[in-house]
Design an enzyme around this catalytic site. Structure first.
Site, short mmCIF file in Angstrom:
data_model
loop_
_atom_site.label_atom_id
_atom_site.label_comp_id
_atom_site.label_asym_id
_atom_site.label_seq_id
_atom_site.Cartn_x
_atom_site.Cartn_y
_atom_site.Cartn_z
N GLU D 31 0.85 -1.19 0.00
CA GLU D 31 0.00 0.00 0.00
C GLU D 31 0.89 1.24 0.00
O GLU D 31 1.88 1.30 0.73
CB GLU D 31 -0.84 -0.02 1.29
CG GLU D 31 -1.89 1.06 1.39
CD GLU D 31 -2.52 1.11 2.79
OE1 GLU D 31 -1.81 0.86 3.79
OE2 GLU D 31 -3.73 1.40 2.86
N HIS D 33 2.43 4.66 0.92
CA HIS D 33 2.58 5.33 2.22
C HIS D 33 3.23 6.70 2.03
O HIS D 33 4.07 7.11 2.84
CB HIS D 33 3.42 4.47 3.17
CG HIS D 33 2.62 3.43 3.88
ND1 HIS D 33 2.17 2.27 3.27
CD2 HIS D 33 2.14 3.35 5.17
CE1 HIS D 33 1.48 1.55 4.14
NE2 HIS D 33 1.45 2.18 5.30
N ASP D 42 3.63 -1.97 5.95
CA ASP D 42 2.64 -2.78 6.66
C ASP D 42 3.06 -4.25 6.74
O ASP D 42 2.50 -5.01 7.55
CB ASP D 42 1.26 -2.68 5.98
CG ASP D 42 0.65 -1.30 6.14
OD1 ASP D 42 1.27 -0.44 6.79
OD2 ASP D 42 -0.44 -1.07 5.59
N HIS D 118 -1.87 -3.66 9.09
CA HIS D 118 -2.68 -2.90 8.12
C HIS D 118 -4.09 -2.79 8.69
O HIS D 118 -4.81 -3.80 8.80
CB HIS D 118 -2.66 -3.67 6.79
CG HIS D 118 -3.47 -3.06 5.69
ND1 HIS D 118 -3.21 -1.83 5.15
CD2 HIS D 118 -4.54 -3.55 4.99
CE1 HIS D 118 -4.08 -1.58 4.17
NE2 HIS D 118 -4.89 -2.60 4.06
N GLU D 120 -7.01 -2.01 7.78
CA GLU D 120 -8.19 -2.55 7.09
C GLU D 120 -8.31 -4.06 7.18
O GLU D 120 -9.37 -4.63 6.87
CB GLU D 120 -8.18 -2.12 5.62
CG GLU D 120 -8.39 -0.63 5.39
CD GLU D 120 -7.12 0.20 5.48
OE1 GLU D 120 -6.11 -0.27 6.07
OE2 GLU D 120 -7.14 1.33 4.97
N HIS D 174 -1.45 7.30 8.84
CA HIS D 174 -1.06 6.58 7.62
C HIS D 174 0.08 7.33 6.93
O HIS D 174 -0.12 8.41 6.40
CB HIS D 174 -2.25 6.42 6.67
CG HIS D 174 -1.86 5.70 5.44
ND1 HIS D 174 -1.60 4.35 5.40
CD2 HIS D 174 -1.62 6.16 4.18
CE1 HIS D 174 -1.23 4.01 4.19
NE2 HIS D 174 -1.23 5.08 3.43
N GLU D 179 4.54 5.28 11.46
CA GLU D 179 5.11 4.34 10.50
C GLU D 179 6.46 4.82 9.97
O GLU D 179 7.38 4.02 9.77
CB GLU D 179 4.13 4.11 9.34
CG GLU D 179 2.87 3.38 9.80
CD GLU D 179 1.86 3.17 8.69
OE1 GLU D 179 1.34 2.06 8.57
OE2 GLU D 179 1.57 4.15 7.95
#
Lengths: 254, 254, 254, 254, 254, 254
Positions: D31, D33, D42, D118, D120, D174, D179
């Protein structure tokens, strides 16, 4: 030659390229039909009827049957617990029907007739057809599918002839006069009239119960008696079905 | 009688009640096999071989074939784009195999042989078997399934005889000497040797490409030439497969 | 940088926006490979080969591998019963492949190479690709996918060098000279040549049996001996695969 | 050695045979970032944290990560429309998690920790776990699975340190300080602080809209600014997560 | 109180703990029923009948209805193309039924009655029940499920009263006297007799055609006329169904 | 009339034919909510709120609720092991949502609002919506779906009023002041304040454990105390949700 799988692919391709050929697809089941009969009438009868219809026209072909069908129910097929009755899940049948229709449509075919030989299949055939047409629409293909069960083409007049003592409905015609007569006409080697068990037509409460109760079903596995079956009735029934279905197919598709 | 669907259910029930009967299940495909042959050899050959095996023993029965198989691949079947090649999704084939095995096991059967006639089916049969055994274990049933493709029983000696000019592998034996000879022996009406297209065995790059490239495949749809096919070879191949498979089945199950 | 997941999204977007970048997707398995090797060669080897190919061109990227593959089979991977062999269902692998391809295509990519490192994956990759392309067509997207197993790029000449005593087929090269040499070249820390168990190549009957019989498999879990493996062979094998695959990719896609 | 795939199978088998080893399974996503970071945090972060935890005990192993996760959502990951964000369907993720857990349990493992990286993924992990445990129960196996997202182990004290100007919630972290700091600590080569785009934390209406509206998301793809990220914060965050998770794991499983 | 969802969980738990409570689960559809009636009779009628049955006994509870049912068919519901007819796929309905039954069984319930209010649902309910029982058996749970469609409890005597001019079958009783009378009795606010469109009962060919042909169906959407419907008939029909079903339930389960 | 299922199909068809009507679809669950409340607040509350919103506009309709939702989780609903909590699998919920949205879109509707009343549903609703939109795109239909959980519309001001002693988060508002107050306002007959069990808000470790540990949950099944609930608060909460959601819907769709 009416069975498409017996053609070589080039002859088949030539035959279907204009999209006007009608593909008849028999769908049956492997299911006990009493001690006097083999376990494949639900496959053999719709296949033979489809072939009979196809022989009447140059533009009709018969596809290999889908031989394994939905689970036999007590009130229409004796139930799914008899040894020999060999059935698949509803989702599986839906998928087989969908995939097979889509595959034939990819050859250019647009006109299909599903000829059902097993009562319990009907709604899963409906769903398989619906999903196939939806899938084909997503590919820009418009096709048409006729769905029928052959017994719905037996006329009132024939019923009167074949069931002189009264007709108790197609549901309980499991292994009874209808199927046995047709098999005597089409595959006499699959019937042994000496083994017919005579009994009154099965009667059932207005509900179903699961797990099934074997005691609801005559121990023979038939739901009505085949004692009055005959090759002659079989021919009569076969002809009326072939003629009727041919009429529908041509009216709709030709 | 070796075809279980031709038995009445009571005879079948009696036959299988001790769980020692072996059920052979042919699995094939409807797939073009060149201009000289019908589209059903992948069904007819494993069915005939299964029947040949079953005739050698009282405790082997043949189940109705699963007629629709996995999508034809360019390098082994010419590809899924030929008119007449009529294939189902991998998940669907997995489910059919699973459901059918579970159904036969519920009759009391514990020993199964899947006789594959279509190269592309193999891994989906593996998965269908694995899921069926898992499902049966959850019901407290232990069963055993043998999986084989009939051509793996052709001995080196027979290969030397049938392919005197050298053998290029089973993959490209699509519509070639193997299948055509077997069909000449078993169903000569399904073969027209005059229509055989002679060509060198197809060769392919080490990769596959999707969507398939029709230009990779000889326009006949065959991957090697059937010119040398003969009924005599067919009998030889049939016998060696039947004998070999019978040997495996008895060694393992009887 | 050839590993797309190590790029930031804007660099990646710029790279793939014209749809001419080739995405290589390694697919492997977590599977025992004998007492002398780690359980991830089926992931590491195709990943390294993909990276090797990608380094040769500006327009090739490597995607993160699909690490969990289809169930190990006795004749090609020792079987699914070894501790450490960690496999997923066929339908699950089909879905993962389908979803991942569709996702990369939505970024604008149209050219894919699946680099398989695990024999048993192949047919499920075929089906995942087929379903992905079908799905993409429904969205109006035409993509192309090349599928290959890296060992099919080992030339006859290399085979002669690496297997001086004769080559018994890729199937039994499980944990043998091929994979062990490649790992010695690529990840020597994952190999301990002192733990190699020497044995003759495994031989099997022409059928498979389910549930698997552990007694068919050498107790080491390897199907042929890695004794002759070397880093030098590994380099040779790596180079021949990278060169061959690069040749196919550029021929087809660039 | 804490990564199980780097062990040979016999060492692994010996390690897990008593059923007391804890298997940690990182689950991530590919994904975007932001322009300043690679697309794999992630995956890398929960893997590194799992390894950190495993290093503290002899009876904890880390399994290969599930690298492809559920579809990125606008409010927590920017959305599924960014090039590079490569996600799979919910049902597919459920199946992967289920199959992988079942496979590890078949090796004898009974204690699992899913380490989610992650946002989701969470509910699909819940369902995959639930189906796996149900399946295992049908096989007579009782297993236990702990599910956690690593950020839930960041203490209030650490939050106060790392977000001195106030904390706006994990959702919008995010590509932000959390992160980015962790990646600076673990994989500094995957971060380019010069490319950080500074912006206020994203704010959203109380609803979601589908199809997603790209205009809701900062054009950088991040939901909060990484400007304050540092390797030092990364180490702090890493340690607090490792210590906290190790505490939970030992409290529950050891 | 007969509706279980209106109970607090502790009262419910106490009620069902001995496993002797019967759970009635109405299953309907959202489907047009002509211009004179709302689109929910297939939900409201079986719910009301279930409540009527439950009121007769302390050990019967009614579960919340499954409101969305299988696709309306031309010959029994007018077809799936009418605005307002809102139906789900067959596989989805199978899964909902399966999951809901399994969930209630996990509370300790062992006796279920599915009360169907939508003709097209029947076979999918059969399959959902079959899969639920199979699943429960794998968990060591034996349950029993009765399946019925309420109209099968209308006695011949009642038919003679309600259809003085002759009865043409339940299939075409779509939006006709049966349903309209019941709704007049149960939910008069959902019926507007002034909007009834009078027409002869629909007649159909012996086959179905897909895609459906709207021209086969009266433009009102009803398949027979509701002109003779009355609240009085509704009460009669309601009572005969409640009494009959109560009889079956007590005979079987109490 | 705001409930579409209470309309006759012709009135509905006329209403939705221009594609500008907004369809609100409540999605809930049957789940225990403590000893003082019925098990259907997750259905009744979003239905009532949807009706409240629809009453404010001529172009908004409410569809029948999806009553069975995803499995209750310990930290947000007490867990799936309470008698009365009756939940379906994630895949099933995904399919129901997908099918129902597709069906309403086929009537011509293009604007949808899913009003969620059960915390655990959210991600499965996301996936159902995503798959529905994908499916519709394949049919050439562009639709828009708003997804919201009603509690996200409770303003900070209202929170301050309703939770004067501090607010501990929506997760633990299971059977607490929020839901109980709303039910007192909407369905007072479903609440018995005398049975409220007072306890501190539940606290949980940062991880989840499966199988669930009942000891983590207050024996009442509630996660916070409903002692302070009142009809007055219920009205306040209802109004703020209705007003807020109406604002979002009109802003977005009208």
């Amino acid at each position: 030659m009416v069975n498409l799988e017996q053609m070589d692919w080039q002859s088949y391709a030539k035959k279907v390229e204009d999209g006007n050929t009608v593909i008849m697809l028999p769908v049956g089941a492997i299911e006990q039909h009493g001690p006097h009969m083999s376990m494949n009438p639900d496959v053999l009868i719709p296949t033979a009827i489809s072939e009979g219809v196809a022989k009447k026209s140059d533009s009709i072909l018969v596809a290999p049957a889908i031989a394994y069908g939905y689970k036999s129910q007590v009130k229409s097929g004796g139930g799914n617990f008899f040894p020999g009755t060999t059935c698949i899940n509803g989702k599986t049948l839906i998928d087989v029907v969908k995939d097979v229709l889509v595959a034939y449509a990819r050859h250019g075919n647009r006109k299909f007739v599903l000829v059902n030989g097993h009562f319990e299949n009907s709604m899963f055939l409906v769903e398989g057809i619906d999903l196939a047409l939806e899938h084909l629409r997503h590919e820009g293909i418009q096709a048409q599918v006729m769905l029928l069960s052959y017994w719905d083409y037996v006329t009132q007049e024939t019923i009167t002839t074949v069931f002189p003592d009264g007709f108790t409905g197609w549901d309980v015609e499991h292994g009874g006069v209808l199927e046995t007569s047709l098999m005597l006409h089409l595959h006499p080697d699959c019937v042994d009239m000496d083994k017919v068990v005579h009994h009154h037509p099965a009667t059932f409460p207005p509900y179903d119960i699961f797990p099934s109760e074997p005691s609801w079903v005559p121990s023979s596995g038939t739901l009505s008696s085949a004692r009055n079956a005959s090759e002659e009735y079989g021919k009569l029934l076969f002809d009326v079905c072939v003629d009727g279905i041919y009429g529908s197919v041509t009216e709709r598709f030709c």
